[in-house]
Design a protein around this motif. Sequence first.
Motif, PDB file in Angstrom:
ATOM      1  N   SER A  28      31.922 -17.297  65.700  1.00  9.02           N
ATOM      2  CA  SER A  28      31.426 -17.622  64.450  1.00  9.02           C
ATOM      3  C   SER A  28      31.190 -19.040  64.153  1.00  9.02           C
ATOM      4  N   ASN A  29      31.768 -19.837  64.780  1.00  4.93           N
ATOM      5  CA  ASN A  29      31.249 -21.329  64.559  1.00  4.93           C
ATOM      6  C   ASN A  29      30.213 -21.781  65.480  1.00  4.93           C
ATOM      7  N   LEU A  30      29.566 -20.961  66.183  1.00  2.00           N
ATOM      8  CA  LEU A  30      28.287 -21.176  67.030  1.00  2.00           C
ATOM      9  C   LEU A  30      27.125 -21.245  66.501  1.00  2.00           C
ATOM     10  N   THR A  31      26.240 -22.295  66.756  1.00  2.00           N
ATOM     11  CA  THR A  31      24.902 -22.023  66.004  1.00  2.00           C
ATOM     12  C   THR A  31      24.133 -20.880  66.853  1.00  2.00           C
ATOM     13  N   GLU A  32      22.931 -20.547  66.483  1.00  2.00           N
ATOM     14  CA  GLU A  32      22.075 -19.790  67.150  1.00  2.00           C
ATOM     15  C   GLU A  32      21.746 -20.429  68.593  1.00  2.00           C
ATOM     16  N   ASP A  33      21.412 -21.565  68.653  1.00  2.00           N
ATOM     17  CA  ASP A  33      21.037 -22.359  69.709  1.00  2.00           C
ATOM     18  C   ASP A  33      22.375 -22.372  70.723  1.00  2.00           C
ATOM     19  N   GLN A  34      23.329 -22.685  70.215  1.00  2.00           N
ATOM     20  CA  GLN A  34      24.720 -22.524  71.133  1.00  2.00           C
ATOM     21  C   GLN A  34      24.879 -21.309  72.012  1.00  2.00           C
ATOM     22  N   LEU A  35      24.846 -20.516  71.057  1.00  2.00           N
ATOM     23  CA  LEU A  35      24.863 -18.973  71.471  1.00  2.00           C
ATOM     24  C   LEU A  35      23.987 -18.642  72.701  1.00  2.00           C
ATOM     25  N   LEU A  36      22.815 -19.512  72.895  1.00  2.00           N
ATOM     26  CA  LEU A  36      22.089 -19.102  74.102  1.00  2.00           C
ATOM     27  C   LEU A  36      22.549 -19.623  75.340  1.00  2.00           C
ATOM     28  N   ARG A  37      23.641 -20.668  75.077  1.00  2.00           N
ATOM     29  CA  ARG A  37      24.158 -21.098  76.501  1.00  2.00           C
ATOM     30  C   ARG A  37      24.685 -20.165  77.419  1.00  2.00           C
ATOM     31  N   GLU A  38      24.624 -20.559  78.593  1.00  2.00           N
ATOM     32  CA  GLU A  38      25.335 -19.714  79.804  1.00  2.00           C
ATOM     33  C   GLU A  38      26.726 -20.014  79.985  1.00  2.00           C
ATOM     34  N   VAL A  39      27.671 -19.227  80.292  1.00  2.00           N
ATOM     35  CA  VAL A  39      28.949 -19.635  80.315  1.00  2.00           C
ATOM     36  C   VAL A  39      29.337 -20.349  81.867  1.00  2.00           C
ATOM     37  N   ASN A  82      26.192 -15.008  82.245  1.00  2.00           N
ATOM     38  CA  ASN A  82      25.815 -14.540  80.891  1.00  2.00           C
ATOM     39  C   ASN A  82      25.915 -15.631  80.008  1.00  2.00           C
ATOM     40  N   ARG A  83      25.078 -15.357  79.031  1.00  2.00           N
ATOM     41  CA  ARG A  83      25.129 -16.231  77.592  1.00  2.00           C
ATOM     42  C   ARG A  83      26.036 -15.727  76.820  1.00  2.00           C
ATOM     43  N   LEU A  84      26.539 -16.565  76.015  1.00  2.00           N
ATOM     44  CA  LEU A  84      27.281 -16.372  74.777  1.00  2.00           C
ATOM     45  C   LEU A  84      27.033 -15.085  73.918  1.00  2.00           C
ATOM     46  N   ILE A  85      25.772 -15.327  73.604  1.00  2.00           N
ATOM     47  CA  ILE A  85      25.456 -14.063  72.715  1.00  2.00           C
ATOM     48  C   ILE A  85      25.408 -12.673  73.340  1.00  2.00           C
ATOM     49  N   GLN A 106      35.777 -17.261  79.490  1.00  2.00           N
ATOM     50  CA  GLN A 106      34.550 -17.632  79.899  1.00  2.00           C
ATOM     51  C   GLN A 106      33.856 -18.354  78.767  1.00  2.00           C
ATOM     52  N   VAL A 107      33.939 -17.716  77.636  1.00  2.00           N
ATOM     53  CA  VAL A 107      33.261 -18.427  76.446  1.00  2.00           C
ATOM     54  C   VAL A 107      33.656 -19.773  76.284  1.00  2.00           C
ATOM     55  N   ILE A 108      34.943 -20.049  76.211  1.00  2.00           N
ATOM     56  CA  ILE A 108      35.474 -21.158  76.209  1.00  2.00           C
ATOM     57  C   ILE A 108      34.772 -22.278  77.123  1.00  2.00           C
ATOM     58  N   LEU A 109      34.470 -22.078  78.087  1.00  2.00           N
ATOM     59  CA  LEU A 109      33.772 -22.894  79.200  1.00  2.00           C
ATOM     60  C   LEU A 109      32.350 -23.433  78.723  1.00  2.00           C
ATOM     61  N   ALA A 110      31.685 -22.677  78.026  1.00  2.00           N
ATOM     62  CA  ALA A 110      30.332 -22.958  77.147  1.00  2.00           C
ATOM     63  C   ALA A 110      30.529 -23.445  75.850  1.00  2.00           C
TER      64      ALA A 110
END
Lengths: 159, 159
Positions: free
Chosen positions: B27-38, B43-46, B153-157
């Motif tokens: 919930s604290n990630l921006t749309e851009d951050q959600l496009l990061r790969e782990v 896989n991307r966060l989204i 995995q999410v934590i890594l990105a």
Amino acid sequence: MTSQQLSVKVAINSWRLVLERANKKFSNLTEDQLLREVAPGRNRLIYIWGHLTAIHDAMFPILGLGSRLHPELDNIFISSPDKTTQLLPAHEVKKCWEEVNGKLLSQFESLSADEWLLRHHAMSEEDYAKDPTRNRLAVLLSRTNHMSYHLGQVILAST
Amino acid sequence: MTSQQLSVKVAINSWRLVLERANKKFSNLTEDQLLREVAPGRNRLIYIWGHLTAIHDAMFPILGLGSRLHPELDNIFISSPDKTTQLLPAHEVKKCWEEVNGKLLSQFESLSADEWLLRHHAMSEEDYAKDPTRNRLAVLLSRTNHMSYHLGQVILAST
């Protein structure tokens, strides 16, 4: 089997399943592969393997199952981040991992279903009286989640 | 509280704790951050967020808690790997995530302790008779582990 015995069995099965996956993953890696980072700049596989071993070893006193087998692992794999100290060689991590997990599983099976609901030893009697969910079973589930968490990272560098 | 009720409470607490961590992270990630790969090429966060939502949504029928809320997520977030289909926008994933997890938690609390030990609906009556550990509680623990796995995995990105 009582309901409570069945519930404990399900929880131990869940631990065993994640442990087997982790074991299979780590045991099939070469020494070189164990030096890979799970993501750029992050922990290496060998560090995570030692970290899990140290955390599992710490479960003996927390669960009231006796003394730790390898308290010396904490300095290397818990207090110090990866790449700040000399790690153990892979074959020694593997030896500790097998020893700790083998003994843990046999101890788990020696506890009665109701003993799993007794307070864990990182809790005071007073706090346990206020919240009886702070018991051994909660520690088991928490450490299973912890192992799953790191297994998700390990997979990124080992497939 | 009976032993069995206490055990179920511990298991639901464990689910809730991992869910809260995942929720806070996503919930604290921006749309851009959600496009990061782990990790590079992974896989991307989204995608992971949608994947967890789809897997949690599938728990309703498996646990015998009614129909799915969002079966349309499977095609995008389970059957298709990341980067092969058009994903949903973040605000829609978030909406489904909240809806599915909110309803799941309230349904969890409506089950009696013994109902947690009944067979899950991905099992036949015959197989359950052979192995009564294939019950709802086992599904809950397995999905908690699955969420922990991806949270690692999410934590890594995202840190």
